[in-house]
Design a protein around this motif. Sequence first.
Motif, short mmCIF file in Angstrom:
data_model
loop_
_atom_site.label_atom_id
_atom_site.label_comp_id
_atom_site.label_asym_id
_atom_site.label_seq_id
_atom_site.Cartn_x
_atom_site.Cartn_y
_atom_site.Cartn_z
N THR A 10 4.63 -10.81 -42.54
CA THR A 10 6.08 -11.38 -43.28
C THR A 10 6.33 -11.29 -44.26
N ARG A 11 5.77 -12.54 -44.36
CA ARG A 11 5.20 -13.07 -45.66
C ARG A 11 5.37 -12.05 -47.33
N ILE A 12 4.95 -10.82 -46.73
CA ILE A 12 4.33 -9.81 -47.99
C ILE A 12 6.16 -9.51 -47.44
N PHE A 13 6.37 -9.37 -46.59
CA PHE A 13 8.03 -8.56 -46.32
C PHE A 13 9.26 -9.39 -47.19
N LEU A 14 8.67 -10.54 -47.12
CA LEU A 14 9.93 -11.39 -47.44
C LEU A 14 9.72 -11.40 -49.29
N PHE A 15 8.56 -11.41 -50.02
CA PHE A 15 8.92 -11.57 -51.53
C PHE A 15 9.29 -9.75 -51.51
N VAL A 16 8.88 -9.03 -51.02
CA VAL A 16 9.87 -7.52 -51.42
C VAL A 16 10.96 -8.03 -51.01
N GLY A 17 12.03 -8.70 -49.89
CA GLY A 17 13.12 -9.01 -49.99
C GLY A 17 13.72 -10.04 -50.58
N LEU A 18 13.05 -10.45 -51.41
CA LEU A 18 13.56 -11.07 -52.81
C LEU A 18 13.88 -9.94 -53.35
N PHE A 19 13.80 -8.80 -54.07
CA PHE A 19 13.66 -7.84 -54.71
C PHE A 19 14.86 -6.71 -54.18
N TRP A 81 5.53 -1.90 -36.56
CA TRP A 81 6.30 -2.30 -35.28
C TRP A 81 7.61 -3.64 -35.76
N LEU A 82 6.42 -4.95 -36.16
CA LEU A 82 6.52 -5.43 -37.12
C LEU A 82 8.09 -5.68 -38.38
N THR A 83 6.83 -4.54 -39.27
CA THR A 83 7.78 -4.03 -40.57
C THR A 83 9.30 -3.32 -39.99
N LEU A 84 8.75 -2.62 -39.08
CA LEU A 84 10.51 -2.15 -38.91
C LEU A 84 11.12 -3.37 -38.42
N PHE A 85 10.69 -4.06 -37.27
CA PHE A 85 11.68 -5.21 -36.81
C PHE A 85 12.70 -6.07 -38.38
N ASN A 86 11.37 -6.48 -39.00
CA ASN A 86 11.54 -6.89 -40.36
C ASN A 86 12.32 -6.04 -41.23
N VAL A 87 12.51 -5.33 -41.20
CA VAL A 87 13.32 -4.56 -42.42
C VAL A 87 15.18 -4.36 -41.65
N LEU A 88 15.12 -3.63 -40.13
CA LEU A 88 16.71 -4.00 -39.88
C LEU A 88 17.10 -5.25 -39.54
N PHE A 92 20.24 -5.74 -40.77
CA PHE A 92 21.35 -6.95 -40.56
C PHE A 92 22.03 -8.22 -40.31
N LEU A 93 20.66 -9.43 -40.80
CA LEU A 93 21.30 -10.60 -41.08
C LEU A 93 22.02 -10.95 -42.19
N GLN A 94 21.68 -9.54 -43.17
CA GLN A 94 22.46 -9.51 -44.36
C GLN A 94 23.99 -9.60 -43.92
#
Length: 148
Positions: A10-19, A81-88, A92-94
């Motif tokens: 999730t931390r890796i995804f959060l870093f990507v999520g900044l961009f 599954w966790l990566t898919l959950f994070n993306v979705l 949707f949170l956005q």
Amino acid sequence: MASINFLKTTRIFLFVGLFIPGFSAICLLGLQIALTKIGFECVAAFKAVWIVSAITVILLPIIFYLIILKNKKWYDRMGIWLTLFNVLEYSFLQAFLAIFFSDPNTLCYVSDGQNGMELVFTAWLGLPILYVLSLLFYKTWKAKITAN
């Protein structure tokens, strides 16, 4: 049982999520435009996206939690599954958080400085929520492994 580091993933995804908030914002606006093209009025299309987002933001963590608890056959693919959950959930949170910062009438018909950029900021607001959810999933996963 496979081992996965929920928090690291999730931390890796959060870093990507900044961009990437602009990309998911474009997808959400594309969904609104698609609804408009099939006959929804612009304001109704935004409201439909927001309602679906609100429902999904609530249901996705529940579904993922149930996947952790009940489906041993998916344990080997838990990282996927966790990566898919994070993306979705991120997307949707956005859209869901935009309810509190945007007005569909303004987005559709008025240009008073509200140009959809708030979707970028709501994506960033969703990042800590994703981390807390991941922490809860990790604790559930750890308890499940310890119990077995």
